[in-house]
Write a protein that holds these residues in place. Structure first.
Motif, mmCIF file in Angstrom:
data_model
loop_
_atom_site.group_PDB
_atom_site.id
_atom_site.type_symbol
_atom_site.label_atom_id
_atom_site.label_comp_id
_atom_site.label_asym_id
_atom_site.label_seq_id
_atom_site.Cartn_x
_atom_site.Cartn_y
_atom_site.Cartn_z
ATOM 1 N N HIS A 82 0.909 -1.084 0.012
ATOM 2 C CA HIS A 82 -0.103 0.119 -0.021
ATOM 3 C C HIS A 82 0.918 1.306 0.009
ATOM 4 O O HIS A 82 1.914 1.118 0.534
ATOM 5 N N VAL A 84 1.045 3.697 1.697
ATOM 6 C CA VAL A 84 1.312 4.362 3.162
ATOM 7 C C VAL A 84 2.664 3.295 3.755
ATOM 8 O O VAL A 84 3.491 3.678 4.155
ATOM 9 N N SER A 108 -3.467 5.901 6.273
ATOM 10 C CA SER A 108 -4.182 5.141 5.369
ATOM 11 C C SER A 108 -5.753 5.717 5.055
ATOM 12 O O SER A 108 -6.158 6.317 3.949
#
Length: 150
Positions: A82, A84, A108
């Motif tokens: 992801h 992040v 996130s």
């Protein structure tokens, strides 16, 4: 019977409806990335997404998540990629790492709702997540990095 979706998979719970979601995730579903910190929603270590919103799983009863979609740190991205999570690695955020899953889940959710938060918006949103190691500057830098995509 409480039905819920955790990280895209259907789950059913026929136990105590007042059981905190945190303990269901850790003890019943085997998802130990969500951490116990304070048990009072004061530290953020137990942060998960409920229907895309950051929430403290230590004070959320199973009855409150009936027919809801839950995302834990394990479900944010199967490979840990992801934006992040990538930014966290690039900025070398964690020191001890205990609070980091909650920090990442809070960050996130922020970026999902506000892709380009200001300094003050980041600080305000993240203020409920405690890092005992004091990695706050690196946390903010990683959020900025994830927001810019560079």
């Amino acid at each position: 019977m409480i039905n819920l979706t955790v990280n895209g998979q259907a789950h059913s719970w026929d136990g105590d409806p007042s059981l905190p979601l945190l303990w269901y995730l850790r003890d019943e579903a085997g998802l130990t990335g969500t951490k116990f910190g304070c048990g009072r929603a004061l530290c953020g270590a137990c942060t998960v997404h409920i229907e895309g919103q950051a929430a403290r799983s230590c004070i959320t009863a199973m009855s409150d998540v009936a027919n809801q979609k839950i995302t834990t740190i394990e479900g944010l991205d199967a490979n840990g990629d992801h934006p992040v999570q990538k930014a966290w690695r690039e900025a070398n955020v964690p020191q001890c790492g205990y609070c980091q899953s909650g920090q990442i889940m809070q960050a996130s959710a922020l970026l999902q709702q506000n892709p380009h938060p200001s300094h003050d918006e980041i600080r305000e949103t993240m203020s409920g997540n405690i890092c005992r190691c004091g990695c706050y500057q690196r946390i903010e830098s990683a959020i900025r990095l994830a927001a810019t995509g560079t």
